[in-house]
Structures are given as C-alpha cells and as structure tokens.
Design an enzyme around this catalytic site. Sequence first.
Site, PDB file in Angstrom:
ATOM      1  CG  ASP A  67      -0.285  -0.422   2.508  1.00 16.15           C
ATOM      2  OD1 ASP A  67       0.959  -0.386   2.581  1.00 16.15           O
ATOM      3  OD2 ASP A  67      -1.003  -0.781   3.457  1.00 16.15           O
TER       4      ASP A  67
ATOM      5  CG  ASN B 114      -9.126  -1.618  11.894  1.00 12.27           C
ATOM      6  OD1 ASN B 114      -8.191  -2.242  11.403  1.00 12.27           O
ATOM      7  ND2 ASN B 114      -9.589  -0.498  11.366  1.00 12.27           N
TER       8      ASN B 114
ATOM      9  CG  HIS C 117      -5.927  -2.260   8.767  1.00 16.68           C
ATOM     10  ND1 HIS C 117      -6.090  -1.199   9.622  1.00 16.68           N
ATOM     11  CD2 HIS C 117      -4.595  -2.297   8.494  1.00 16.68           C
ATOM     12  CE1 HIS C 117      -4.926  -0.628   9.849  1.00 16.68           C
ATOM     13  NE2 HIS C 117      -3.998  -1.277   9.188  1.00 16.68           N
TER      14      HIS C 117
ATOM     15  CD  GLU D 169      -8.848   0.959   7.671  1.00 15.83           C
ATOM     16  OE1 GLU D 169      -8.869   0.043   8.520  1.00 15.83           O
ATOM     17  OE2 GLU D 169      -8.293   2.051   7.879  1.00 15.83           O
TER      18      GLU D 169
HETATM   19  C1  GLP Z   1      -0.562   0.210   8.602  1.00 16.43           C
HETATM   20  C2  GLP Z   1      -0.153  -0.575   7.355  1.00 16.43           C
HETATM   21  C3  GLP Z   1      -0.364  -2.057   7.540  1.00 16.43           C
HETATM   22  C4  GLP Z   1       0.224  -2.498   8.873  1.00 16.43           C
HETATM   23  C5  GLP Z   1      -0.519  -1.819   9.985  1.00 16.43           C
HETATM   24  C6  GLP Z   1      -0.039  -2.221  11.362  1.00 16.43           C
HETATM   25  O1  GLP Z   1      -1.885   0.589   8.602  1.00 16.43           O
HETATM   26  N1  GLP Z   1      -0.848  -0.154   6.174  1.00 16.43           N
HETATM   27  O2  GLP Z   1       0.239  -2.755   6.456  1.00 16.43           O
HETATM   28  O3  GLP Z   1       0.128  -3.889   9.010  1.00 16.43           O
HETATM   29  O4  GLP Z   1      -0.324  -0.422   9.845  1.00 16.43           O
HETATM   30  O5  GLP Z   1       1.076  -1.469  11.710  1.00 16.43           O
HETATM   31  P1  GLP Z   1       2.048  -1.755  12.898  1.00 16.43           P
HETATM   32  O6  GLP Z   1       2.904  -2.874  12.467  1.00 16.43           O
HETATM   33  O7  GLP Z   1       2.822  -0.473  13.066  1.00 16.43           O
HETATM   34  O8  GLP Z   1       1.216  -2.067  14.078  1.00 16.43           O
END
Ligand code: GLP
Length: 251
Positions: free
Chosen positions: A69, A138, A140, A145
């Site tokens: 992304d 959440n 995702h 989402e």
């Molecule tokens: C972002 C990214 C995801 C990632 C998520 C969790 O929203 N787009 O790909 O998995 O955050 O992030 P973290 O690893 O910092 O908890």
Amino acid sequence: MKIKFIPAKDAVEAGRLGADIFTQTMEENPACVFGLATGSTPLSLYSELVLRYSQGKLDFSLVRTVNLDEYIGLPADHPQSYHQFMYDHLFSKINIHPRNTHLPNGMADDLESACWEYEKMIESMGGIDLQLLGIGLNGHIGFNEPSDYFPKYTHVVDLTESTREANKRFFTDIREVPTQAITMGIGTIMSARKILLLCTGQKKAEILHEAMFGKVRPQVPASILQFHPKVIVIGDEEALSVIRRDHPDFL
Ligand code: GLP
C-alpha cells in the site's frame, strides 16, 4: 485449518524467524517476488535481512518486490510515505535494483488507472511468492479496512479514524495523516503463494485471535487468511497470549 503458528520470544526473535522464511524463499528462487509491508512490526525482520546481506549471506540482485500500500497525496520523497519507509529501512541497505521495487503511486492523476496498472504489473511478474503482512488493531491487512465485503483488487480506500489515529505517531499532527490510500485488494493478497503474518505486542493479541479463530467476515479483513492454503503466523509471546489461552493445541 492450515495456518501454522510459530511462537517467538520477542519482536527481535520474530524478525529472525521471519527472515529465515525470506531466506528460504530466496534459496528456492533467487528472482522471487516478495510482497512487502510497512508499519512497526516488520522492522525487526528488515533489520535481520540487512544484517544477513551485510554478512554476505543474501543476494537481492534478482529479487523483485511489490508493496501492499501507499498513502494518497504524499510524494515518494515525503518522510512518511511508504516509498521513503522502504528506502530507509530496506532498499537503501541491500543490493536490490530500484527498478525491481514497486509501490502503488499515491500521486497519480488517475488513481483508478494506477490501481489497475498495479494489479496487472503484479500479474505480469508471475504473482507474489511470499507476502509479508502485519495486522491493524481493527483487523485490517494492507489498508483493507473493515467493510461489508472483501475488495478483490488493488483499490483506493478511505482510512478509518482508528487507523489514522494509530498511524499519527509518525506525523506531527493527526491533520497531516492522509485520509486515503491505495492498497492491494484482499484478492491480490490471497493470490500470493505463501503468506507470512507477523504480529507482536499485547495490544494485538485479541484481534489476532479473532482473525485466526473467529468467523471469516469482511468486518475483520484478516480473517480471510483462514481460507488461504499456506499461511504462517509468527507472533511474540504477548501477541500469541490469547491464542495460547484459548487454543493451546495450535502452539
Ligand atoms: C498500517 C499498514 C499495515 C500495517 C498496519 C499495522 O496501517 N498499512 O500494512 O500492518 O499499519 O502497523 P504496525 O505494524 O505499526 O502495528
């Protein structure tokens, strides 16, 4: 249920175990396609890959990558863009060729075409051999989402307030956190031949449990992984604590 759980002591060990799976994939195919993720979770894995490269154990010269992304509206050189994140934490520190690295173009004039081109590009690379994922609070994955359906292809998404809130730590103010992103779709992710979900920290324990053992539903996007034939989940003690309590047989 084919999900394989690999327990790790902490985030550093999770990164090492994740790097083992990357290493094995590269040994099988030096020109493999990695699907990559951002966020805090993959940082220990990326550090370990950089370490192994600096020790001469890994060669990325033929490896190709596609990222999950990118924010809409942040230029590639913006400090919080995912282009910059990947450059800082991985690409600038290994011998991967820039032309072999790909992220969605969140600055495209025509975002719909950019999404479709990204999807086609992944297809033309022969698909993804190993997709790395984190999980949002959440549920995702990428930026898919919670929703009332599973989006199939790469698409534009409105970020939820909770996701913007969770990601504001990287910005000086919540108003600077973009409201939209381009993300691979659930179908794009599910087409990967193997998926590695990394999960660390107590605050992810409940959602990880729900995603892996709850009902498969688009309100918890990561739950779809229960339908993928080759998923490996590497979690630290904290992240796996609820699974260990309720489903000890799986660990
Ligand atoms: C972002 C990214 C995801 C990632 C998520 C969790 O929203 N787009 O790909 O998995 O955050 O992030 P973290 O690893 O910092 O908890």
